[in-house]
Design a protein around this motif. Structure first.
Motif, mmCIF file in Angstrom:
data_model
loop_
_atom_site.group_PDB
_atom_site.id
_atom_site.type_symbol
_atom_site.label_atom_id
_atom_site.label_comp_id
_atom_site.label_asym_id
_atom_site.label_seq_id
_atom_site.Cartn_x
_atom_site.Cartn_y
_atom_site.Cartn_z
ATOM 1 N N SER A 137 3.256 40.102 18.864
ATOM 2 C CA SER A 137 4.417 39.319 19.291
ATOM 3 C C SER A 137 4.027 38.286 20.352
ATOM 4 C CB SER A 137 5.469 40.289 19.840
ATOM 5 O OG SER A 137 6.470 39.597 20.494
ATOM 6 N N GLY A 138 3.098 38.687 21.233
ATOM 7 C CA GLY A 138 2.529 37.756 22.213
ATOM 8 C C GLY A 138 3.515 37.307 23.271
ATOM 9 N N PRO A 139 3.041 36.410 24.187
ATOM 10 C CA PRO A 139 3.913 35.970 25.285
ATOM 11 C C PRO A 139 5.108 35.162 24.784
ATOM 12 C CG PRO A 139 1.735 34.904 25.385
ATOM 13 C CD PRO A 139 1.683 35.878 24.262
ATOM 14 N N GLY A 140 4.995 34.574 23.582
ATOM 15 C CA GLY A 140 6.105 33.770 23.049
ATOM 16 C C GLY A 140 7.192 34.618 22.406
ATOM 17 N N ASN A 141 7.043 35.960 22.402
ATOM 18 C CA ASN A 141 8.029 36.854 21.786
ATOM 19 C C ASN A 141 8.255 36.494 20.311
ATOM 20 O OD1 ASN A 141 9.775 39.049 21.810
ATOM 21 N ND2 ASN A 141 11.536 37.841 22.498
ATOM 22 N N ALA A 142 7.156 36.229 19.601
ATOM 23 C CA ALA A 142 7.266 35.880 18.178
ATOM 24 C C ALA A 142 7.799 37.090 17.402
ATOM 25 C CB ALA A 142 5.891 35.497 17.643
ATOM 26 N N PRO A 143 8.531 36.840 16.296
ATOM 27 C CA PRO A 143 9.046 37.970 15.507
ATOM 28 C C PRO A 143 7.915 38.807 14.921
ATOM 29 C CG PRO A 143 10.034 35.885 14.795
ATOM 30 C CD PRO A 143 8.930 35.538 15.744
ATOM 31 N N VAL A 144 8.152 40.095 14.803
ATOM 32 C CA VAL A 144 7.222 41.002 14.102
ATOM 33 C C VAL A 144 8.033 41.745 13.034
ATOM 34 C CG1 VAL A 144 5.539 41.339 15.957
ATOM 35 C CG2 VAL A 144 7.600 42.762 15.901
ATOM 36 N N ASN A 145 7.313 42.183 11.996
ATOM 37 C CA ASN A 145 7.987 42.882 10.908
ATOM 38 C C ASN A 145 7.889 44.398 11.152
ATOM 39 O OD1 ASN A 145 8.712 44.183 8.525
ATOM 40 N ND2 ASN A 145 7.951 42.502 7.243
ATOM 41 N N TRP A 387 19.311 44.286 1.034
ATOM 42 C CA TRP A 387 18.924 45.542 0.391
ATOM 43 C C TRP A 387 17.962 45.238 -0.747
ATOM 44 C CZ3 TRP A 387 20.340 49.976 2.604
ATOM 45 C CH2 TRP A 387 21.481 49.994 3.405
ATOM 46 N N VAL A 388 16.977 46.079 -0.969
ATOM 47 C CA VAL A 388 16.157 45.979 -2.176
ATOM 48 C C VAL A 388 17.069 46.347 -3.347
ATOM 49 C CG1 VAL A 388 14.174 46.915 -3.416
ATOM 50 C CG2 VAL A 388 14.057 46.636 -0.935
ATOM 51 N N PRO A 389 17.183 45.464 -4.362
ATOM 52 C CA PRO A 389 18.187 45.717 -5.404
ATOM 53 C C PRO A 389 17.746 46.758 -6.433
ATOM 54 C CG PRO A 389 17.060 43.661 -5.837
ATOM 55 C CD PRO A 389 16.472 44.208 -4.551
ATOM 56 N N LEU A 390 17.435 47.963 -5.971
ATOM 57 C CA LEU A 390 17.062 49.061 -6.872
ATOM 58 C C LEU A 390 17.964 50.244 -6.562
ATOM 59 C CD1 LEU A 390 13.173 48.840 -6.626
ATOM 60 C CD2 LEU A 390 14.564 48.316 -8.635
ATOM 61 N N PRO A 391 18.418 50.970 -7.595
ATOM 62 C CA PRO A 391 19.450 51.978 -7.351
ATOM 63 C C PRO A 391 19.003 53.232 -6.612
ATOM 64 C CG PRO A 391 19.000 51.742 -9.732
ATOM 65 C CD PRO A 391 18.134 50.760 -9.034
ATOM 66 N N ARG A 392 17.738 53.626 -6.697
ATOM 67 C CA ARG A 392 17.372 54.965 -6.196
ATOM 68 C C ARG A 392 17.301 55.043 -4.675
ATOM 69 N NH1 ARG A 392 14.492 55.119 -11.057
ATOM 70 N NH2 ARG A 392 15.358 56.764 -12.366
ATOM 71 N N GLY A 393 16.765 53.976 -4.057
ATOM 72 C CA GLY A 393 16.564 54.032 -2.606
ATOM 73 C C GLY A 393 17.566 53.164 -1.873
ATOM 74 N N ARG A 394 17.718 53.454 -0.575
ATOM 75 C CA ARG A 394 18.470 52.538 0.294
ATOM 76 C C ARG A 394 17.409 51.887 1.174
ATOM 77 N NH1 ARG A 394 23.707 53.799 1.819
ATOM 78 N NH2 ARG A 394 23.096 53.674 3.979
ATOM 79 N N HIS A 395 16.784 50.866 0.605
ATOM 80 C CA HIS A 395 15.638 50.238 1.258
ATOM 81 C C HIS A 395 15.989 48.794 1.617
ATOM 82 C CE1 HIS A 395 12.600 53.044 -1.045
ATOM 83 N NE2 HIS A 395 13.486 53.704 -0.349
ATOM 84 N N ARG A 396 15.543 48.368 2.797
ATOM 85 C CA ARG A 396 15.680 46.949 3.164
ATOM 86 C C ARG A 396 14.402 46.227 2.763
ATOM 87 N NH1 ARG A 396 20.835 45.643 4.953
ATOM 88 N NH2 ARG A 396 21.690 47.393 6.133
ATOM 89 N N VAL A 397 14.520 44.925 2.420
ATOM 90 C CA VAL A 397 13.331 44.200 1.980
ATOM 91 C C VAL A 397 12.328 44.021 3.108
ATOM 92 C CG1 VAL A 397 14.358 42.973 0.020
ATOM 93 C CG2 VAL A 397 14.514 41.988 2.286
ATOM 94 N N ASN A 398 12.803 43.868 4.322
ATOM 95 C CA ASN A 398 11.901 43.775 5.476
ATOM 96 C C ASN A 398 12.725 44.031 6.731
ATOM 97 O OD1 ASN A 398 13.352 41.521 6.175
ATOM 98 N ND2 ASN A 398 11.821 40.073 5.491
ATOM 99 N N LEU A 399 12.101 43.989 7.871
ATOM 100 C CA LEU A 399 12.890 44.110 9.112
ATOM 101 C C LEU A 399 12.177 43.299 10.200
ATOM 102 C CD1 LEU A 399 15.266 45.145 10.650
ATOM 103 C CD2 LEU A 399 14.105 47.314 11.014
ATOM 104 N N ASP A 400 12.481 41.995 10.237
ATOM 105 C CA ASP A 400 11.910 41.141 11.274
ATOM 106 C C ASP A 400 12.703 41.301 12.567
ATOM 107 O OD1 ASP A 400 9.907 40.155 9.685
ATOM 108 O OD2 ASP A 400 11.121 38.499 8.919
ATOM 109 N N VAL A 401 11.979 41.537 13.650
ATOM 110 C CA VAL A 401 12.661 41.752 14.941
ATOM 111 C C VAL A 401 11.959 40.951 16.036
ATOM 112 C CG1 VAL A 401 13.288 44.111 14.285
ATOM 113 C CG2 VAL A 401 11.211 43.745 15.633
ATOM 114 N N ARG A 402 12.696 40.723 17.133
ATOM 115 C CA ARG A 402 12.072 40.265 18.382
ATOM 116 C C ARG A 402 12.061 41.451 19.336
ATOM 117 N NH1 ARG A 402 11.269 34.871 18.051
ATOM 118 N NH2 ARG A 402 12.808 33.795 16.774
ATOM 119 N N LEU A 403 10.905 41.660 19.944
ATOM 120 C CA LEU A 403 10.768 42.859 20.773
ATOM 121 C C LEU A 403 11.522 42.736 22.095
ATOM 122 C CD1 LEU A 403 6.978 43.637 20.183
ATOM 123 C CD2 LEU A 403 8.953 44.743 19.130
ATOM 124 N N ARG A 404 11.679 41.488 22.598
ATOM 125 C CA ARG A 404 12.346 41.329 23.921
ATOM 126 C C ARG A 404 13.508 40.365 23.819
ATOM 127 N NH1 ARG A 404 7.044 41.128 24.429
ATOM 128 N NH2 ARG A 404 6.096 42.926 25.432
#
Ligand code: HEM
Length: 404
Positions: A137-145, A387-404
């Motif tokens: 993420s570094g000092p710039g608080n870049a998004p991480v997955n 959501w990942v468009p598949l019936p069996r799981g409740r899965h998200r395609v990704n999760l980009d966040v900012r730590l701060r």
């Protein structure tokens, strides 16, 4: 006819299953594999199905129009005949004494007391991954997955170290898991072939040079064949990292959106185990249990289910059933701490196939989520992940966040 592959349900599974549960709690529907069968969404009915000895995971030999052998089902999906013995031997494909025998062969490794000894190692892995996230993420608080850079690497490391898969091969397993979950039949066939060959080679290595891991333990058990062991390893590594990674990602997202529950956990950290149970209830990664079949005519919730009919239980819907849960859609950690154990929930299944890895999953979730929010209390999602468009799981395609 209700169809679990309906884009409206896949795009918004919470509302989709709310509607189905309210309008037709047990209905004849099109299921994930395209076949027709009963869809069961209410918690009482889900419990009744998953504990009924006349409901089987293996449809071989059952009467009725839905009956077929597992072999026929797999062959219809393009599975090569040489893969069939492995697919027949997984824990979720077996019933009764055969299932119990296989489950007992590894049960001791997943006992809560044994799993508790893994806590220091899981904590160490969590600390290392959080350091890496911080650097990325570094000092710039870049998004991480958070899914790919935290949840997957942790889940993969824990289960592979337990089973005995060398670190150099984890990237292959990650890739294989994604192909299998993705659902493309040609890709699945090729990948299964690679996984089975890989496991046979690893079995030979552990026989020659045993270590302190699950694989060395099971290859030394006389009543297990190599096919049993390959099926166990494939199933455990997949169950242990795919479901786990998405549990962590779903739960982290839910907590990031709920400052009141985060504050409660900050002031009363002893509530973390209850938080994990509650987040698995409201946001568990498994939407559909494995398909079951009625061995005889049955009655479920006032509906007659014919012998041989397929029965699809929706764990995600049962977990938010207003008939059982006072605040079905809200993750309420305090309620879970006070009442949750008595009420139970369905995120880890129910009955004889109840998740064998439950103690490990809860430990990992507690250490990973607490570690994340203690270190980065301001962590927040960059956008609403689809959501990942598949019936069996409740899965998200990704999760980009900012730590701060
Ligand atoms: C939060 C993470 C996890 C969730 C939500 C989860 C959920 C489930 C569910 C719902 C089932 C029952 C499926 C059915 O009856 O159709 C199941 C079975 C199973 N799970 Fe998990 N699981 C998780 C993590 C793990 C881990 C970490 C392991 C092992 C490393 C594991 C191993 C198993 C096994 C072996 C079974 C089959 C049990 C049997 O058929 O007797 N799971 N899991």
């Amino acid at each position: 006819m209700v169809d679990v592959r309906d884009p409206a349900v896949l795009g918004d599974p919470v509302r989709g299953y709310d509607r189905i549960q309210a309008e037709s709690p047990i209905c004849w529907a099109r299921l994930a594999n395209g076949e027709q069968g009963w869809l069961v969404t209410r918690s009482d009915d889900v419990r009744a199905v998953l504990t009924n000895p006349a409901v089987r995971n293996d449809p071989t030999g059952l009467p009725g129009h839905g009956a077929r052998t597992q072999e026929q089902t797999f062959l219809a999906l393009g599975t090569p005949p040489e893969h069939l013995p492995y697919l027949r031997a997984t824990l979720l494909s077996l019933d009764g004494a055969e299932h119990q025998r296989l489950r007992r062969s590894i049960g001791h490794v997943f006992a809560a007391s044994r799993v508790a000894t893994l806590r220091p190692r899981v904590s160490q892995l969590v600390d290392e991954l959080l350091d890496r996230l911080d650097t990325a993420s570094g000092p710039g608080n870049a998004p991480v997955n958070l899914l790919d850079e935290y949840a997957y690497p942790l889940a993969m490391a824990v289960v592979c170290e337990l089973v005995g898969v060398p670190e150099a091969d984890w990237a292959d397993w990650w890739r294989w898991g994604k192909v299998l979950v993705g659902g493309d039949p040609a890709g699945i066939t090729a990948t299964l072939g690679d996984m089975f060959s890989y496991c046979h080679a690893l079995i030979d290595k552990r026989r020659a040079d045993p270590r302190a891991d699950l694989l060395s333990d099971v290859v030394a058990q006389d009543d297990l064949t190599d096919v049993d062991v390959v099926s166990l390893v494939v199933f455990l590594v997949l169950a242990g990292h795919e479901t786990m990674a998405h549990m962590l990602s779903n739960a982290a997202l839910a907590l990031m959106r709920d400052p009141a529950q985060r504050e409660l956990l900050r002031t009363e950290p002893d509530l973390w185990p209850a938080a994990v149970r509650e987040l698995i209830r409201t946001d568990g990664p498994v939407q559909l249990a494995r398909l079951r079949y009625a061995a005889t005519d049955l009655e479920v919730g006032g509906v007659r289910v014919g012998a041989g009919d397929a029965v699809q239980v929706v764990l995600g819907a049962a977990n938010r059933d207003p008939a059982q849960f006072a605040h079905p859609h809200d993750a309420d950690v305090r309620w879970q701490a006070e009442h949750g154990r008595r009420e139970g929930s369905f995120g880890f299944g129910w009955g004889p196939h109840f998740c064998l890895g439950v103690a490990l999953a809860k430990l990992e979730a507690e250490v990973a989520l607490r570690g994340l929010f203690d270190r980065f209390p301001e962590v927040s999602p960059v956008a609403e992940p689809a959501w990942v468009p598949l019936p069996r799981g409740r899965h998200r395609v990704n999760l980009d966040v900012r730590l701060r």
